[in-house]
Design a protein around this motif. Structure first.
Motif, mmCIF file in Angstrom:
data_model
loop_
_atom_site.group_PDB
_atom_site.id
_atom_site.type_symbol
_atom_site.label_atom_id
_atom_site.label_comp_id
_atom_site.label_asym_id
_atom_site.label_seq_id
_atom_site.Cartn_x
_atom_site.Cartn_y
_atom_site.Cartn_z
ATOM 1 N N HIS A 142 6.089 2.532 2.853
ATOM 2 C CA HIS A 142 6.405 1.949 4.167
ATOM 3 C C HIS A 142 6.094 2.962 5.260
ATOM 4 N N HIS A 151 3.553 3.358 9.189
ATOM 5 C CA HIS A 151 2.822 2.659 10.242
ATOM 6 C C HIS A 151 1.626 3.531 10.611
ATOM 7 N N ALA A 164 3.509 -1.179 7.168
ATOM 8 C CA ALA A 164 4.596 -2.151 7.288
ATOM 9 C C ALA A 164 4.561 -2.920 8.596
ATOM 10 N N LYS A 218 5.372 -9.301 6.906
ATOM 11 C CA LYS A 218 6.642 -8.598 7.082
ATOM 12 C C LYS A 218 7.440 -9.229 8.207
ATOM 13 N N HIS A 226 14.495 -0.864 4.013
ATOM 14 C CA HIS A 226 15.547 -0.021 4.620
ATOM 15 C C HIS A 226 16.930 -0.151 3.964
ATOM 16 N N ASP A 259 8.453 5.522 6.585
ATOM 17 C CA ASP A 259 8.475 4.830 7.875
ATOM 18 C C ASP A 259 7.812 5.677 8.956
HETATM 19 ZN ZN LIG Z 1 8.870 0.521 9.643
#
Ligand SMILES: [Zn+2]
Length: 576
Positions: A97, A99, A256, A319, A404, A470
């Motif tokens: 996950h 970006h 993600a 998502k 998460h 993340d």
């Molecule tokens: Zn994220």
């Protein structure tokens, strides 16, 4: 396949035609390897044979995993032999996950994540602005709620260090923003500006003036005014990001969530990188599915999934964001927030029926679904939605994921195993820093905080975990993630016993979540994720044997070499 091998296969094929009974079968497995790594410790992530001494690579695949003597049998005149001298080899790391595009853009913004108090944050911004006088905007990211009195920064605090230009700093979690007076003025935000849907312009309780803090969708009021970098600049940043990820041992990532339109803008950059053989991290990208626009996301993700498959660029995922974050009281909770019950329990972004329908529609289209869910009510809604899709569409290998899961009701732990839903969690989000100890824990309250980032409980209930970062929310550095995964401590070693140490995982479990489990979560476990003959040659050489050193040494361990598909994409300068 090399031309030589192809010719040999062709010859054997002719031989087979001529003398079917006596034909020798072509045994490619005996042909010389291109690279042999031997004399080390190889952790393969394969259950049947978790440990080996050597790996041999031929083309983009693993040709052999086993003893150094066995690998030596594949040595030919042109084979490159790397003496590992006791170093540890693992499968290439997978970040489940992150970006990629916002991560690459973050490389030219000031990073505030290491700063704990307001003066330190201000000083770093001031220095960055002074060092970049030509930037029309001063941009940054990574501030923590816990660094500011009351949990949110103010425009005056930013004006004090950047007065001449608009300045905008994104919170580390991407859910809140911090603008100076010039940026607020450019965005036309005044005391009279109404809150946008699912967003809040934080206003002073007495004067009604905007404070400079923006929550959720209100951040886009300012973000829309920030000049976008040109195509060449974005491409250069993408390449920088890929080099960074490779230097951290990452060989595959799942992105993600891009907005459907947003991704049309990014796709040409990725295709160009693919054509130039510069896409050195295998990327699987998902399309964001928003309330009221689920059909468009399903259509876009289906269109992308129908492209000719490439081992480095894959699609097939949507998502959805079920809720927000606990720090900003936007995560959906079963009970009101503990710090101030008047704030309520956080409203989900979706109505449950609409979420179930959207997930069912995406699932019916054959797509995989990730659902961002942070509060215990959000997590329950996400589990319900995956369950609704399975009930409506029948059994299939769908590998639904929840992203998460920062807190959870105890009744929901067993549902991960029962539904086959993957828990996608981020070890560094549980870093017990000021943000988690002061703001997150205060808002969640002791009972819910006691189930904070509870990897151990998810595992004990039979759930499958995949690990990620993340990024750019936190660093994509896997070794730092591994350290928190096994210690639940900050880099400084606090708190002494670790935060909720029963929620830590073992090193081997953590490595599995960063390798083979991550591959499973991307439907690629048949091709990668473990070191096994025939899989893609994606691997990492580490300076220290993580299985033999104290946890603190994980933070000092270096990635010495990263190989993706048989190609060395990163090598530490000090190593060979
Ligand atoms: Zn994220």
């Amino acid at each position: 396949m090399s031309r030589r091998r192809w010719m040999r296969r062709a010859c054997v094929a002719l031989a087979v035609l001529a003398w079917p009974a006596a034909a020798p079968t072509a045994d490619v497995s005996k042909e010389p390897a291109d690279v042999i790594l031997s004399g080390g410790r190889v952790w393969t992530a394969a259950e049947a044979q978790p440990w080996a001494e050597a790996v041999a690579v031929r083309g983009d695949r693993i040709a052999f995993v086993g003893s150094s003597a066995g690998a030596a049998a594949l040595r030919g005149p042109r084979t490159q032999v790397v003496d590992l001298a006791g170093r540890l080899v693992t499968p290439g790391f997978n970040d489940a996950h992150l970006h990629l595009m916002s991560g690459s853009l973050s490389l030219e913004r000031v990073d505030l994540i290491e700063d704990q108090d307001t003066p330190a944050v201000q000083e770093r911004i001031r220095a960055f602005a002074a060092a970049n006088p030509k930037n029309a905007w001063v941009l940054g990211r990574g501030w923590l709620y816990g660094s500011f009195a009351g949990g949110l920064p103010t425009r005056e605090q930013l004006d004090a260090v950047v007065a001449d230009r608009p300045a905008y700093m994104e919170c580390y979690d991407g859910h809140s923003g911090w603008a100076n007076s010039k940026a607020l003025a450019l965005a036309g935000i005044t005391k009279d500006t109404p809150n946008p849907p699912r967003g809040e312009i934080v206003k002073d309780a007495k004067t009604g003036e905007p404070t400079g803090a923006l929550k959720e969708s209100a951040t886009s009021l300012v973000e829309a005014k920030i000049p976008a970098p040109g195509v060449e600049e974005r491409y250069a940043l993408l390449l920088r990001a890929l080099r960074l990820l490779n230097s951290q041992g990452l060989t595959s990532v799942q992105d993600a969530g891009y907005g459907p339109d947003e991704f049309r803008g990014e796709l040409p950059l990725l295709e160009r990188a693919l054509k130039e053989r510069a896409l050195t991290v295998r990327l699987k990208a998902s399309i964001r599915m928003s309330p009221g626009a689920a059909d468009a996301a399903v259509a876009e993700a289906s269109w992308l999934a129908a492209r000719p498959p490439d081992p480095f660029l894959r699609f097939g995922t949507v998502k959805g964001f079920v809720d927000g974050v606990i720090e900003a009281h936007t995560a959906a909770m079963l009970e009101p927030y503990s710090d101030d019950p008047k704030l309520g329990r956080g409203e989900p972004n979706w109505d449950a029926a609409a979420l179930n329908a959207a997930v069912t529609a995406a699932d019916r289209a054959g797509l995989q679904v990730y659902l961002h869910a942070i509060g215990d009510r959000g997590v329950r809604m996400a589990l319900d939605a995956h369950e609704a899709a399975a009930r409506a569409n029948g059994p299939r290998d769908r590998r639904g994921r929840i992203e998460h899961i920062e807190t959870i009701d105890p009744a929901d732990y067993p549902r991960f195993q029962a539904l086959g839903v993957i828990a996608s969690m981020q070890p560094l989000h549980a870093n017990p820093d000021l943000n988690n100890s002061a703001v997150w824990s205060r808002n969640a309250g002791p009972a819910r905080a006691g189930r904070g980032f509870s990897w151990g409980n998810v595992q004990r209930a039979g759930g499958r975990l995949v690990f990620g970062s993340d990024w750019p929310v936190v660093t994509s550095d896997v070794l730092r993630g591994l350290y928190v995964a096994v210690t639940r401590k900050t880099r400084e070693g606090t708190p002494p016993g670790g935060w909720l140490p029963e929620q830590a995982v073992t090193l081997e479990q953590a490595l599995r979540h960063y390798t083979i489990d991550g591959a499973y979560g991307a439907f690629e476990d048949g091709e990668r994720g473990s070191l096994a003959t025939g899989k893609w040659a994606d691997l990492v050489v580490l300076s220290d044997d993580l299985f033999k050193v104290a946890p603190e040494q994980i933070l000092k361990t270096k990635v010495l070499m990263t190989m993706v598909g048989g190609r060395v994409v990163f090598r530490d300068e000090g190593w060979r």
